[in-house]
Design an enzyme around this catalytic site. Structure first.
Site, short mmCIF file in Angstrom:
data_model
loop_
_atom_site.label_atom_id
_atom_site.label_comp_id
_atom_site.label_asym_id
_atom_site.label_seq_id
_atom_site.Cartn_x
_atom_site.Cartn_y
_atom_site.Cartn_z
N HIS A 229 0.86 -1.18 -0.05
CA HIS A 229 -0.05 -0.05 -0.01
C HIS A 229 0.68 1.25 -0.06
O HIS A 229 2.08 1.37 0.19
CB HIS A 229 -0.79 -0.16 1.19
CG HIS A 229 -0.06 0.05 2.62
ND1 HIS A 229 0.42 -1.06 3.13
CD2 HIS A 229 0.32 1.14 3.17
CE1 HIS A 229 0.97 -0.94 4.44
NE2 HIS A 229 1.07 0.58 4.37
N HIS A 309 4.98 6.51 -1.03
CA HIS A 309 5.87 5.32 -1.56
C HIS A 309 5.13 4.28 -1.16
O HIS A 309 3.91 4.12 -0.45
CB HIS A 309 7.31 5.59 -0.55
CG HIS A 309 7.02 5.51 0.79
ND1 HIS A 309 6.47 6.50 1.84
CD2 HIS A 309 6.78 4.30 1.51
CE1 HIS A 309 6.11 5.88 2.94
NE2 HIS A 309 6.50 4.50 2.98
#
Length: 402
Positions: A229, A309
């Protein structure tokens, strides 16, 4: 859907997984547990059946009503849920459906925690949906609408537990299962190729190795998030200042349960983490907190979204949050005019130029960005759930690349 049901759930109030084509396609390739939440008679079952109909080939609807579980102020420790939980566990274990809908009031935190644990154990993301009907919190109307014939007093006792938004540990973009498997494979190939570079083998000190020693980076980065995620906002279940305000933003409400494509421009490795740099689009930046970079580097002025990220793995005893901090260190160096020492190229799925920034910091600028599909939702379970990095076996052989 009947004409009355259409009035109850106007088109503009339906969740994206019912009306947005990109979201529908993403959900079909994901593993998602949808928890219907709300007072009896508020419209949960109608909405649940609409979703079941939409995804009939890959969906399973499990209802507390079918198991004759009366929606009263109850805990999770009673035996009334035994058969329902057996059905849910069997569905997960046998992979009977990629999309599982659980229709219940879901007002009790202890009960919800148990469901979050089950979803995490089987690598299912969680989406919590509540009906948007005008009477959803009107106990006087609900008294006549709920088939359990609950009294006005019983409904009023339940209402306080369902009036407030249920906040997650964090909001973020959760990768579709197919794309997650692909990215894990890409991460594996990146670490294998990086570890075999002569330039890398000459700079092992930062990783606790002497020159010419062999370092297995897959073992070194032995932990990986349970579901890959990109975190947008850390809330700590509402304890973090500003969490409730964030959840109430119109852009966040519209984004919840919607499908998004994330664009990965680089992969990086440090002695602490291995991750993927995400370039957010204008739409995605609308739900990116303006203080996300300041949270970890308060003294620096960094571009909004530069912390975005995906954590692919961490070294022993390193927390996932470190990945974003490591990425910002690269950003800071680049802002100061340092592009790193060019030390070779990687080929194949992870093609691109490798740069070294000292202190064991390696950056691979991809020749072509990698696209991964995701669903914007929340992580509601316990923190720190991780799985070992996997090898090539069983993973997909192709990535979707721009």
């Amino acid at each position: 859907m009947s004409s009355q049901a259409s009035k109850d759930h106007p088109e503009g109030q339906k969740p994206p997984l019912l009306v947005d084509d990109h979201t529908v396609a993403t959900v079909r390739d994901s593993r998602i547990l949808v928890l219907m939440r709300g007072l009896p008679g508020s419209g949960k079952t109608t909405l649940a059946k609409d979703i079941e109909k939409k995804y009939k080939d890959s969906c399973r609807l499990i209802s507390a009503d079918v198991h004759d579980i009366k929606p009263v102020a109850r805990g999770a420790s009673g035996g009334e849920y035994a058969k329902l939980d057996d059905e849910l566990s069997t569905c997960f274990e046998k992979r009977e459906a990629n999309l599982v809908i659980l229709d219940d009031t879901h007002h009790d935190r202890e009960r919800l925690d148990k469901l979050f644990d089950m979803a995490n154990a089987y690598h299912f993301s969680v989406v919590i949906l509540e009906p948007k009907t005008p009477w959803r919190l009107d106990c006087a109307q609900l008294k006549d609408r709920n088939h359990w014939k609950l009294s006005l007093e019983e409904l009023k006792n339940l209402r306080p537990t369902l009036e407030k938004d249920f906040l997650p540990l964090y909001f973020g973009w959760f990768l579709a299962k197919r794309d997650e498997d692909c990215l894990r494979k890409t991460s594996h190939e990146f670490l294998e190729q990086l570890g075999n570079l002569k330039a890398f083998k000459k700079r092992l000190q930062a990783y606790g190795c002497e020159d010419k020693q062999k370092l297995d980076l897959l073992k070194y980065f032995g932990k990986s998030p349970n579901i890959l995620h990109c975190t947008a906002k850390f809330c700590d279940y509402g304890k973090v200042l500003g969490s409730e305000e964030y959840a109430q933003q119109e852009a966040v409400k519209k984004a919840y349960s919607r499908g998004y494509t994330l664009h990965i421009s680089a992969l990086f490795a440090t002695p602490r983490t291995v991750g993927a740099q995400v370039e957010l689009t204008a739409d995605q930046l609308l739900i990116w907190p303006p203080d996300a970079e300041k949270e970890v580097m308060p003294k620096d002025i960094l571009p909004r979204g530069s912390r975005a990220h995906i954590t692919l793995g961490t070294a022993t005893d390193v927390q996932d949050v470190q990945t974003g901090i490591d990425l910002l260190e690269f950003v800071k160096l680049q802002q100061s005019g340092r592009e790193g020492e060019s030390l070779g190229e990687l080929t194949g799925t992870v093609a691109g130029k490798v740069s070294y920034y000292d202190n064991g910091m390696w950056l691979l600028n991809l020749s072509r960005k990698i696209e991964v599909r995701s669903i914007f939702s929340g992580y509601y379970g316990k923190p720190g759930v991780q799985v070992p990095l996997r090898g090539k076996k069983g993973l997909l052989n192709q990535c979707q690349i721009m």
